[in-house]
Design an enzyme around this catalytic site. Structure first.
Site, PDB file in Angstrom:
ATOM      1  N   ASP A  37       0.703  -0.850  -9.845  1.00  0.00           N
ATOM      2  CA  ASP A  37       0.184   0.416  -9.292  1.00  0.00           C
ATOM      3  C   ASP A  37      -0.350   1.187 -10.490  1.00  0.00           C
ATOM      4  OD1 ASP A  37      -0.242   2.873  -7.719  1.00  0.00           O
ATOM      5  OD2 ASP A  37       1.194   2.034  -6.314  1.00  0.00           O
ATOM      6  N   ASP A  52      -5.422   0.199 -12.986  1.00  0.00           N
ATOM      7  CA  ASP A  52      -6.296   0.654 -11.912  1.00  0.00           C
ATOM      8  C   ASP A  52      -6.999  -0.560 -11.308  1.00  0.00           C
ATOM      9  OD1 ASP A  52      -8.289   1.707 -10.276  1.00  0.00           O
ATOM     10  OD2 ASP A  52      -8.746   3.348 -11.646  1.00  0.00           O
ATOM     11  N   ASN A  79      -1.204  -4.841  -1.066  1.00  0.00           N
ATOM     12  CA  ASN A  79      -0.843  -3.677  -0.246  1.00  0.00           C
ATOM     13  C   ASN A  79      -1.615  -2.410  -0.631  1.00  0.00           C
ATOM     14  OD1 ASN A  79       1.055  -1.744   1.253  1.00  0.00           O
ATOM     15  ND2 ASN A  79       1.436  -1.207  -0.901  1.00  0.00           N
ATOM     16  N   TYR A 143     -13.528   3.405   5.885  1.00  0.00           N
ATOM     17  CA  TYR A 143     -12.154   2.870   5.853  1.00  0.00           C
ATOM     18  C   TYR A 143     -12.024   1.733   6.872  1.00  0.00           C
ATOM     19  CZ  TYR A 143      -7.050   2.602   6.231  1.00  0.00           C
ATOM     20  OH  TYR A 143      -5.750   2.158   6.242  1.00  0.00           O
ATOM     21  N   LYS A 147     -11.189  -2.336   6.151  1.00  0.00           N
ATOM     22  CA  LYS A 147     -10.033  -3.043   6.700  1.00  0.00           C
ATOM     23  C   LYS A 147     -10.478  -4.205   7.576  1.00  0.00           C
ATOM     24  CE  LYS A 147      -6.798  -0.762   4.639  1.00  0.00           C
ATOM     25  NZ  LYS A 147      -5.910  -1.432   3.678  1.00  0.00           N
ATOM     26  N   VAL A 176       1.610   5.072   9.890  1.00  0.00           N
ATOM     27  CA  VAL A 176       2.876   4.882   9.185  1.00  0.00           C
ATOM     28  C   VAL A 176       3.198   6.165   8.414  1.00  0.00           C
ATOM     29  CG1 VAL A 176       4.198   3.340   7.704  1.00  0.00           C
ATOM     30  CG2 VAL A 176       2.114   2.493   8.805  1.00  0.00           C
ATOM     31  N   THR A 178       3.867   7.662   5.591  1.00  0.00           N
ATOM     32  CA  THR A 178       3.812   7.462   4.132  1.00  0.00           C
ATOM     33  C   THR A 178       3.008   8.601   3.509  1.00  0.00           C
ATOM     34  OG1 THR A 178       1.699   6.291   4.108  1.00  0.00           O
ATOM     35  CG2 THR A 178       3.675   4.950   4.524  1.00  0.00           C
TER      36      THR A 178
HETATM   37  P1  NAD Z   1       0.298   5.143  -0.074  1.00  0.00           P
HETATM   38  O1  NAD Z   1      -0.816   6.056  -0.426  1.00  0.00           O
HETATM   39  O2  NAD Z   1       1.680   5.669   0.000  1.00  0.00           O
HETATM   40  O3  NAD Z   1       0.303   3.876  -1.044  1.00  0.00           O
HETATM   41  C1  NAD Z   1      -0.880   3.279  -1.522  1.00  0.00           C
HETATM   42  C2  NAD Z   1      -0.641   2.885  -2.975  1.00  0.00           C
HETATM   43  O4  NAD Z   1      -1.840   2.233  -3.468  1.00  0.00           O
HETATM   44  C3  NAD Z   1      -0.376   4.095  -3.874  1.00  0.00           C
HETATM   45  O5  NAD Z   1       0.841   3.953  -4.584  1.00  0.00           O
HETATM   46  C4  NAD Z   1      -1.574   4.136  -4.793  1.00  0.00           C
HETATM   47  O6  NAD Z   1      -1.292   4.605  -6.110  1.00  0.00           O
HETATM   48  C5  NAD Z   1      -2.017   2.669  -4.799  1.00  0.00           C
HETATM   49  N1  NAD Z   1      -3.419   2.607  -5.211  1.00  0.00           N
HETATM   50  C6  NAD Z   1      -4.455   3.255  -4.634  1.00  0.00           C
HETATM   51  N2  NAD Z   1      -5.567   3.085  -5.372  1.00  0.00           N
HETATM   52  C7  NAD Z   1      -5.210   2.312  -6.441  1.00  0.00           C
HETATM   53  C8  NAD Z   1      -5.913   1.820  -7.558  1.00  0.00           C
HETATM   54  N3  NAD Z   1      -7.217   2.090  -7.756  1.00  0.00           N
HETATM   55  N4  NAD Z   1      -5.241   1.055  -8.459  1.00  0.00           N
HETATM   56  C9  NAD Z   1      -3.927   0.785  -8.285  1.00  0.00           C
HETATM   57  N5  NAD Z   1      -3.205   1.228  -7.245  1.00  0.00           N
HETATM   58  C10 NAD Z   1      -3.843   1.995  -6.334  1.00  0.00           C
HETATM   59  O7  NAD Z   1      -0.149   4.529   1.321  1.00  0.00           O
HETATM   60  P2  NAD Z   1       0.578   3.502   2.313  1.00  0.00           P
HETATM   61  O8  NAD Z   1       0.499   4.113   3.653  1.00  0.00           O
HETATM   62  O9  NAD Z   1       1.878   3.013   1.784  1.00  0.00           O
HETATM   63  O10 NAD Z   1      -0.519   2.337   2.275  1.00  0.00           O
HETATM   64  C11 NAD Z   1      -0.254   0.986   1.982  1.00  0.00           C
HETATM   65  C12 NAD Z   1      -1.280   0.146   2.715  1.00  0.00           C
HETATM   66  O11 NAD Z   1      -1.099   0.327   4.127  1.00  0.00           O
HETATM   67  C13 NAD Z   1      -2.735   0.544   2.433  1.00  0.00           C
HETATM   68  O12 NAD Z   1      -3.526  -0.610   2.255  1.00  0.00           O
HETATM   69  C14 NAD Z   1      -3.140   1.286   3.688  1.00  0.00           C
HETATM   70  O13 NAD Z   1      -4.523   1.250   3.921  1.00  0.00           O
HETATM   71  C15 NAD Z   1      -2.353   0.529   4.733  1.00  0.00           C
HETATM   72  N6  NAD Z   1      -2.157   1.259   5.993  1.00  0.00           N
HETATM   73  C16 NAD Z   1      -1.515   2.458   6.016  1.00  0.00           C
HETATM   74  C17 NAD Z   1      -1.367   3.119   7.220  1.00  0.00           C
HETATM   75  C18 NAD Z   1      -0.677   4.465   7.303  1.00  0.00           C
HETATM   76  O14 NAD Z   1      -0.731   5.118   8.361  1.00  0.00           O
HETATM   77  N7  NAD Z   1      -0.001   4.930   6.272  1.00  0.00           N
HETATM   78  C19 NAD Z   1      -1.869   2.563   8.403  1.00  0.00           C
HETATM   79  C20 NAD Z   1      -2.515   1.326   8.343  1.00  0.00           C
HETATM   80  C21 NAD Z   1      -2.658   0.681   7.129  1.00  0.00           C
END
Ligand code: NAD
Length: 243
Positions: A37, A52, A79, A143, A147, A176, A178
């Protein structure tokens, strides 16, 4: 869940809501985990690989770095993700580059580098797509497209690499609880706790997902219990399908 003892796993987005839970659960089941991360300093793991994912050479190098640090590579969880909001007409060049870079190019690069490393002993890659990659929702054009691209890449890679003993699948969550979801509410002026409760009323199960609800399915897809699954897109939505 069984079968993770001694397995070596790389998890991207490991500091986020879903990622941190995947890391915690994999380690609780005996896996050795490399966390990736932008900031990983506070995370408990066997290896720390900050960077990154928009940096192509970092993404290309992650699987090799995880293998070197852990002594093997059996599981990759792509993820990390970002959400940009708006219709196409509201989408900036920066939104486009960020969304494509993190949500599509990074899992492509990580998978491309991981597959040859796993080809001998086999392994599992789990991508975190979205139900919006299966059927788009309104006002998040890029977005949803990213996906959908990740879902398609998963199906293609699942077909193309099964013969190497590598199973590649995706989990497709709906909402979710988060930081990704909560900061979105906060930015739009809503109290995140209230908004999460209200949103939960729109879900047939009566609540939106917690990170563990999604992490359980990710671990299932990474486990031998999913040994005959390749290229599957597993929707995890509490009964709330989009579209
Ligand atoms: P989150 O924002 O809590 O976690 C995402 C993580 O990705 C963060 O820790 C962030 O630092 C990291 N990240 C983002 N850009 C980055 C980069 N350039 N380099 C390195 N790391 C990077 O979000 P989450 O909800 O835990 O999301 C996890 C996955 O689940 C994502 O792919 C998201 O699209 C997917 N998702 C989430 C939801 C929701 O409702 N939360 C729904 C469907 C899918």
């Amino acid at each position: 869940m069984t079968g993770f003892r001694g397995k070596c796993a790389l998890v991207t987005g490991a500091a986020g809501g879903i990622g941190a839970e995947v890391v915690r659960m994999l380690r609780a089941e005996g896996a050795l985990v490399a966390v990736a991360d932008r900031e990983v300093a506070g995370l408990e793991a066997e290896a720390h690989l900050p960077g990154d994912l928009r940096d192509g050479s970092y993404a290309d190098g992650l699987p090799g770095a995880a293998l070197a640090a852990l002594g093997g590579l059996d599981i990759v969880v792509n993820n990390a993700g970002v959400i940009t909001r708006g219709r196409v007409t509201e989408t900036t060049d920066d939104d486009w580059a960020l969304s494509l870079g993190v949500n599509v190019e990074a899992p492509f690069r990580v998978s491309r580098a991981a597959i040859p490393l796993m080809a001998g002993a086999g392994g599992a890659i789990v991508n975190v797509a979205s139900c919006w990659g299966l059927r788009p929702g309104p006002g998040h054009a890029v977005y949803c497209m990213t996906k959908a691209a990740l879902a398609s890449l998963t199906q293609c890679m699942g077909m193309d690499h099964a013969h190497q003993g590598i199973r590649i699948n995706a989990v497709c969550p709906n909402e979710v609880n988060t930081p990704m979801l909560r900061t979105g509410f906060a930015r739009r002026g809503f109290d995140p706790d209230t908004a999460v409760l209200e949103l939960g009323k729109t879900v047939p199960l009566g609540r939106i997902a917690e990170p563990g609800d999604i992490a359980d399915v990710i671990l299932f897809l990474a486990s031998d219990a999913a040994r005959y699954m390749c290229g599957a897109l597993v929707e995890v939505n509490g009964g709330k399908a989009v579209g």
